[in-house]
Design a protein around this motif. Structure first.
Motif, mmCIF file in Angstrom:
data_model
loop_
_atom_site.group_PDB
_atom_site.id
_atom_site.type_symbol
_atom_site.label_atom_id
_atom_site.label_comp_id
_atom_site.label_asym_id
_atom_site.label_seq_id
_atom_site.Cartn_x
_atom_site.Cartn_y
_atom_site.Cartn_z
ATOM 1 N N SER A 100 0.888 -1.195 0.012
ATOM 2 C CA SER A 100 -0.086 0.078 0.044
ATOM 3 C C SER A 100 0.944 1.257 0.017
ATOM 4 O O SER A 100 2.143 1.212 0.177
ATOM 5 N N ARG A 101 0.377 2.248 -0.209
ATOM 6 C CA ARG A 101 0.907 3.636 0.142
ATOM 7 C C ARG A 101 1.562 3.718 1.188
ATOM 8 O O ARG A 101 2.443 4.877 1.481
ATOM 9 N N SER A 142 3.028 1.395 3.167
ATOM 10 C CA SER A 142 3.874 0.241 3.542
ATOM 11 C C SER A 142 5.380 0.922 3.579
ATOM 12 O O SER A 142 5.664 2.118 3.147
ATOM 13 N N GLY A 193 4.591 -5.226 1.413
ATOM 14 C CA GLY A 193 3.571 -5.581 2.108
ATOM 15 C C GLY A 193 3.600 -6.030 3.419
ATOM 16 O O GLY A 193 4.537 -6.712 3.686
ATOM 17 N N ASP A 198 -1.400 -4.103 5.774
ATOM 18 C CA ASP A 198 -1.986 -4.233 4.367
ATOM 19 C C ASP A 198 -2.694 -5.685 4.268
ATOM 20 O O ASP A 198 -3.770 -5.670 3.472
ATOM 21 N N GLU A 245 -6.093 -5.107 5.631
ATOM 22 C CA GLU A 245 -7.112 -4.247 4.593
ATOM 23 C C GLU A 245 -7.492 -5.117 3.601
ATOM 24 O O GLU A 245 -8.562 -4.734 3.122
ATOM 25 N N PRO A 278 -0.940 -0.572 -6.400
ATOM 26 C CA PRO A 278 -0.905 -0.390 -4.876
ATOM 27 C C PRO A 278 -2.109 -0.884 -4.345
ATOM 28 O O PRO A 278 -3.132 -1.144 -5.083
ATOM 29 N N LEU A 279 -2.216 -1.333 -3.402
ATOM 30 C CA LEU A 279 -3.297 -2.000 -2.346
ATOM 31 C C LEU A 279 -4.676 -0.904 -2.817
ATOM 32 O O LEU A 279 -5.579 -1.489 -2.878
ATOM 33 N N GLU A 280 -4.346 0.209 -2.436
ATOM 34 C CA GLU A 280 -5.555 1.270 -2.489
ATOM 35 C C GLU A 280 -6.287 1.301 -3.869
ATOM 36 O O GLU A 280 -7.338 1.666 -3.979
#
Length: 701
Positions: free
Chosen positions: A157-158, A160, A164, A168, A171, A662-664
């Motif tokens: 993610s942003r 991290s 990861g 994360d 989420e 990214p995760l987001e």
């Protein structure tokens, strides 16, 4: 005497078979191979048996037979819980059972599940042995479900620190559980790795399988972080700033994931967080954790502290430090008490965040939640190899015999369990690492689950082709797995890919252990006699079904043929490139024809989506989506045997153009939406209730 000078002898082969050492084996092509005498001598020596000469082998065989004749009890007995114990005892012998809860039982009533102790007396003779009362079956998932398969380091993610982490993971589980009706997230191993440089960053060659690595911790989520002040706050903020720069470079595609740098930054930051005094409640929680983990944690933390001083290769440590039970180690532990305490604290905060991630998954409505992965072995110089050396075979390595996939065989560089020593210890070391893997999980994936039955041992200094199989007490090994799964209430997924001995899959299925089915290997006639794709209705029910794994090409690369191009660039092809490409194209075209036969093509969302729709047509209990497949990634996370020429285990999840995702950005990614819609439309989850928060637990017997 050099074992290579010993002559073949009938006693040697009888002795080997008596110890579960195979004197011959059948190849994947059906050829019968006789194991060389010097291999048998070396393997027996690793089990503490001298067979270096024909006379020594005969003496050892005679001694073994004499001991068996006079033995009151087996080394370790295994019975099925809920049934009357059936044990062969001498006439007139009296027996009593000390239950693990402190009570007593006799042989005239069914036993509860547990690790008990059997005491027997016959005249003046007395004996006792571990008695494992194991469930008949492991818990299985109550309903069909689906979930993502990931390598956690690759899901950044942003927020991290360059890879990861467990925040994360929480989420990802919360989003996929609530919005996508997912039931699980399957992880790669999170085991602790060795300190220092990581020439091989594979998570499947850890230092310890009993504890997770603190580099997976989100520093800001440690409760004491918020109380940092002054210079300590400045120092941790400086680490965080450097981590954000590293993280940004990874997400922009400017650099690979650098675990060593991430670990160093977190280690510096966590040392300052450790200095923050604990509140009374937190101090009590840490003490309870240390007490619960007992000697296992003490050994692990001691090894870590010693490794900080002497390096991670414990076989090169000063005399006296190589034995975890030596007086010198006890003295060193006292001298390094603060460092030992620090590593115990690191294990605790990691465990807390693992628990938080599983809670997030369950709170999101997941039936299973996290599926942790148990690697097949450990690094020979790591913490477990030091602490459990009495149960591991010295100068031996686990591997695989030559086959069509690897004509030279494989040497994984990991010491195998000694069957005799493991049984003498009541399988406690195996139970301990299984318990650790199941503690914060709804299921456990067991890598190379066939290793519960037999493992290919390779003597030190020999090629893999000069190894042999060593058998284990499968009833005991499998029984321990079932017992710990019963205690934890979790399901078990066995990775049973590759060469599997006849009858093993059937035994596992009968005990409730799910298998693994991968589209690339599912063919009529089996993966060797390929006669076309296996129709979906003929796939196994009791398994996790998926399109690919971390060791195989992504589905996008497989469809395009890029996986052959990559192997050609790296000089890995064993046949002419045109032939390899033609075979790969024929394999792909066969599957696309099967999709058209089923009416799954043409599909406006493309072939990757159609292949996932194919999975929903199978009866498989669990359906797994490799996250890079959902984003269209074309790069393999691992290309086996290429650590020096391919960035194995260092790639962030990326899109079809190689741009990290990214995760987001996953929820709004069009490829992710198209793939996950296959499952959110209801096909794999048709039997689920509408109200996810009122469903019962994840498993039923």
């Amino acid at each position: 005497m050099n074992p290579r000078t010993s002559a073949p002898d009938a006693s040697l082969r009888q002795l080997a078979r008596a110890h579960g050492v195979s004197t011959e084996y059948t190849t994947d092509r059906g050829h019968r191979i006789t194991v060389a005498a010097d291999t048998l001598v070396s393997v027996l020596a690793a089990c503490g048996v001298d067979a270096s000469t024909p006379d020594a082998a005969r003496r050892a065989l005679a001694a073994m037979r004499a001991a068996d004749t006079h033995r009151l009890l087996p080394t370790c007995a295994v019975v099925r819980a809920g049934t009357l114990p059936s044990l062969r005892l001498p006439p007139g012998a009296e027996a009593r059972i000390a239950l693990e809860d402190g009570g007593e039982a006799s042989l005239t009533a069914p036993l509860p599940p547990g690790a008990h102790v059997l005491h027997v007396s016959e005249g003046r003779r007395r004996a006792c042995a571990p008695l494992l009362s194991v469930p008949d079956r492991v818990p299985v998932p109550e309903r069909r479900g689906w979930g993502f398969l990931i390598q956690l380091y690759s899901v950044l993610s942003r927020r991290s620190w360059g890879m990861g982490d467990l925040a994360d993971l929480a989420e990802l589980a919360a989003w996929s559980g609530r919005e996508l009706d997912a039931d699980f997230v399957q992880l790669g191993p999170l085991h602790a790795v060795e300190p220092g440089p990581l020439p091989d960053p594979s998570p499947y060659r850890p230092s310890s399988r009993r504890f997770a690595d603190p580099m997976h911790v989100r520093v800001e989520d440690v409760p004491e972080y918020r109380y940092l002040a002054g210079e300590a706050r400045w120092a941790v903020d400086a680490c965080a700033a450097r981590a954000r720069v590293l993280n940004g470079r990874v997400l922009r595609g400017e650099t690979l994931i650098d675990r060593e740098s991430v670990r160093a930054l977190k280690h510096q930051a966590l040392r300052r967080v450790y200095e923050v005094p604990l509140t009374p409640g937190r101090r009590a929680a840490l003490a309870a954790f240390v007490a619960r983990e007992g000697e296992d944690l003490t050994d692990f933390a001691t090894w870590c502290a010693l490794a900080d001083v002497h390096g991670g290769a414990w076989r090169s440590w000063p005399d006296g430090l190589r034995d975890p039970r030596s007086p010198r180690v006890a003295a060193a532990r006292a001298e390094l008490a603060e460092e030992v305490a620090f590593h115990q604290w690191l294990a605790w905060i990691t465990d807390e965040q693992l628990a938080a991630a599983q809670r997030a998954a369950k709170d999101a409505g997941m039936d299973i939640g996290l599926v942790h992965d148990l690697a097949v072995g450990v690094a020979p110089e790591g913490a477990d190899a030091w602490a459990l050396q009495h149960c591991l075979a010295d100068r031996m390595s686990v591997g695989a015999p030559p086959d069509d996939f690897n004509p030279l065989g494989q040497d994984w560089g990991q010491p195998p369990w000694r069957p005799d020593a493991l049984a003498a210890d009541g399988y406690r070391p195996l139970a301990g690492l299984l318990r650790a893997g199941m503690r914060h999980a709804g299921a456990l994936r067991v890598d190379h689950v066939m290793g519960l039955f037999r493992l290919w041992w390779v003597p030190e200094g020999r090629p893999p082709s000069e190894g042999t199989y060593v058998r284990y007490d499968a009833e005991a090994m499998l029984g321990v797995l079932l017992l710990e799964a019963h205690r934890a209430g979790v399901a078990v997924i066995g990775e049973d890919l590759g060469t599997v001995e006849r009858g093993v899959r059937e035994q596992l299925a009968a005990r409730g252990v799910l298998g693994t089915s991968v589209q690339r290997f599912e063919y009529l006639g089996g993966s060797e006699g390929r006669q076309g794709p296996l129709p979906p209705e003929q796939w196994r029910t009791n398994c996790l079904a998926t399109l690919t794994t971390h060791d195989l090409p992504t589905t996008a690369a497989w469809l395009s043929g890029e996986h052959v191009d990559l192997r050609a660039r790296l000089g890995l092809l064993t046949r002419p490139e045109p032939k390899e490409k033609a075979e790969a194209a024929a394999e792909r075209d066969g599957w696309l024809a099967e999709l058209r036969r089923l009416g799954l093509l043409p599909d406006a969302d493309g072939e990757i989506v159609a292949l996932h729709r194919f999975l929903t047509r199978t009866p498989s209990t669990l359906l797994g989506v490799w996250l890079p497949d959902a984003t269209g990634d074309r790069r393999p996370q691992n290309l086996p045997g290429t650590a020096d020429v391919h960035p194995n285990w260092r790639l962030p999840v990326a899109d079809r153009h190689g741009r990290p995702v990214p995760l987001e950005d996953l929820p709004g990614h069009p490829d992710v939406q198209a793939v996950t819609h296959v499952f959110t439309a209801g096909a794999p989850n048709a039997t689920k209730t509408e109200e996810r928060d009122v469903r019962p637990g994840p498993c039923a017997s």
